[in-house]
Scaffold this motif. Structure first.
Motif, short mmCIF file in Angstrom:
data_model
loop_
_atom_site.label_atom_id
_atom_site.label_comp_id
_atom_site.label_asym_id
_atom_site.label_seq_id
_atom_site.Cartn_x
_atom_site.Cartn_y
_atom_site.Cartn_z
N UNK A 190 0.86 -1.19 0.00
CA UNK A 190 0.00 0.00 0.00
C UNK A 190 0.89 1.24 0.00
N UNK A 191 0.73 2.08 -1.03
CA UNK A 191 1.46 3.35 -1.10
C UNK A 191 0.48 4.46 -0.71
N UNK A 192 0.94 5.42 0.07
CA UNK A 192 0.03 6.46 0.52
C UNK A 192 0.75 7.77 0.72
N UNK A 193 -0.01 8.81 1.05
CA UNK A 193 0.56 10.14 1.28
C UNK A 193 -0.38 11.21 0.76
N UNK A 220 0.77 -2.98 5.54
CA UNK A 220 1.87 -2.04 5.76
C UNK A 220 1.67 -0.87 4.80
N UNK A 221 2.11 0.29 5.22
CA UNK A 221 1.87 1.53 4.46
C UNK A 221 3.21 2.15 4.09
N UNK A 235 11.84 -6.82 -6.76
CA UNK A 235 12.03 -6.42 -5.37
C UNK A 235 10.70 -6.09 -4.70
N UNK A 236 10.46 -6.69 -3.56
CA UNK A 236 9.32 -6.28 -2.74
C UNK A 236 9.69 -4.98 -2.04
N UNK A 237 8.79 -4.02 -2.08
CA UNK A 237 9.05 -2.72 -1.44
C UNK A 237 7.77 -2.21 -0.78
N UNK A 238 7.79 -2.18 0.54
CA UNK A 238 6.61 -1.71 1.27
C UNK A 238 7.02 -1.09 2.59
N UNK A 263 8.10 -8.04 3.40
CA UNK A 263 9.44 -8.32 3.90
C UNK A 263 10.42 -7.61 2.95
N UNK A 264 11.05 -6.55 3.44
CA UNK A 264 11.95 -5.72 2.62
C UNK A 264 13.40 -6.21 2.63
#
Length: 353
Positions: free
Chosen positions: A200-203, A242-243, A268-271, A314-315
């Motif tokens: 989840x990307x936010x802002x 996760x945000x 790549x996982x990115x969270x 998992x980053x």
């Protein structure tokens, strides 16, 4: 450097474009967008103010790329991002945008020998497999256990080697199909690529809806004092995500832009990771504290289509390869979005209220 950002007037695309122009004033940044998403038109004046060149076009139409000059890198941030998209029996727009559109972006990149940074999604991971994971029910959230029936998952979250067999939503499928095609272009056309599976990307400047942008939606409903609901999983509001603040995502994209050789061909996982995760119940508490408002939240025990109990990134791999990790936590995200709502209330009320 010359950069094309597709979906450039969307939430993520505009944030990346503005940050790039702010940090690298000499770079030429083009933002291509069809302005389909409600609220994206509000970003046009912001892009212009920062010196980003807006191109009104649609990635589904390969002819729309003809007006764009050669660039060094393409950042593919366009998508129909709804998990529910296409489930009404008409997946054409979804498939044409998220799959055919990506092929058009790849061909444009290939033509100009440009690098290719792709924003994929954690939704490529199958729903049923996620739903069968071992979890612990804590007081305010569900949490992953270390002991799991499949590889690629631990208490830290879901990693890149999580099994991919099974249904994942039409949205997730179009993104996974794009990933596969990108890998072929990387291998056989020697196109330099990196794939980022974002949670989840936010802002600020995200026009949140129920099916995409839930964090902004949750905060906006508190701010404007409207009703919300805990849907599914017994109606407890314990499901977690996760945000990832879009500014943290920008730091990763910035690094990849300037070090693409070091992550060429990678997925790549990115969270936000466990450190920046929250259940709906926990998010409600933070929203109440930050906005000073308490709103009614109805309880609907039945699960919704394509929903999942929990997702945490998992980053480990992306951190090991790039040194990147998120820095902005949940409370700061809520504070920033609340301040943005207050500052732009007149323009945002018709969209988010």
């Amino acid at each position: 450097m010359k950069i094309l950002i597709t979906g450039g007037a969307g939430f993520v695309g505009s944030a990346l474009a503005i940050s790039l122009k702010t940090n690298y004033p000499d770079y030429q940044v083009y933002a291509l967008d069809n302005l389909k998403r409600r609220g994206s038109e509000l970003n046009l004046s912001r892009l212009k103010k920062h010196g980003v060149e807006f191109v009104h076009g649609d990635i589904r139409n390969k002819e729309d790329f003809d007006a764009i000059p050669a660039v060094d890198t393409v950042i593919e941030a366009s998508a129909e991002p709804s998990v529910l998209a296409g489930l009404d029996g008409t997946p054409d727009y979804l498939i044409n945008t998220n799959l055919v559109g990506t092929v058009n972006c790849l061909n444009y990149a290939l033509k100009h020998k440009a690098g290719f940074i792709f924003l994929s999604t954690s939704r490529v991971y199958p729903i049923k497999t996620i739903e069968t994971l071992n979890f612990i029910e804590e007081e305010t959230r569900f949490a992953l256990s270390d002991e799991q029936p499949v590889a690629g998952v631990s208490a830290k979250g879901i990693a890149e080697d999580f099994p991919l067999n099974g249904a994942r939503s039409l949205y997730g499928t179009t993104k996974l199909a794009s990933e596969l095609i990108i890998q072929e272009y990387n291998e056989f056309y020697n196109l330099k690529t990196v794939i980022n599976r974002c949670g989840v990307i936010t802002g600020p400047w995200q026009m949140g809806k129920v099916d995409q942008g839930v964090m902004v939606l949750w905060i906006a409903k508190h701010y404007f004092e409207q009703q919300l609901g805990y849907f599914g999983y017994g109606g407890t509001g314990k499901q977690i995500r996760d945000m990832l603040h879009v500014a943290d995502l920008y730091r990763l994209i910035d690094w990849q832009l300037h070090n693409l050789d070091q992550v060429n061909g990678e997925i790549l996982n990115a969270g936000g990771g466990l450190e920046s995760s929250a259940s709906l119940q926990e998010l409600t508490g933070i929203c109440q504290e930050v906005t000073g408002k308490t709103i009614p939240i109805k309880v609907v025990p039945e699960n919704r289509t394509a929903d999942i109990r929990l997702y945490v990134t998992d980053n480990s791999k992306v951190t090991a390869l790039t040194g990147w990790k998120p820095q902005i936590g949940i409370r700061q995200i809520v504070e920033e979005i609340t301040a943005w709502l207050a500052e732009n209330e007149k323009e945002l009320a018709p969209i988010l209220k």
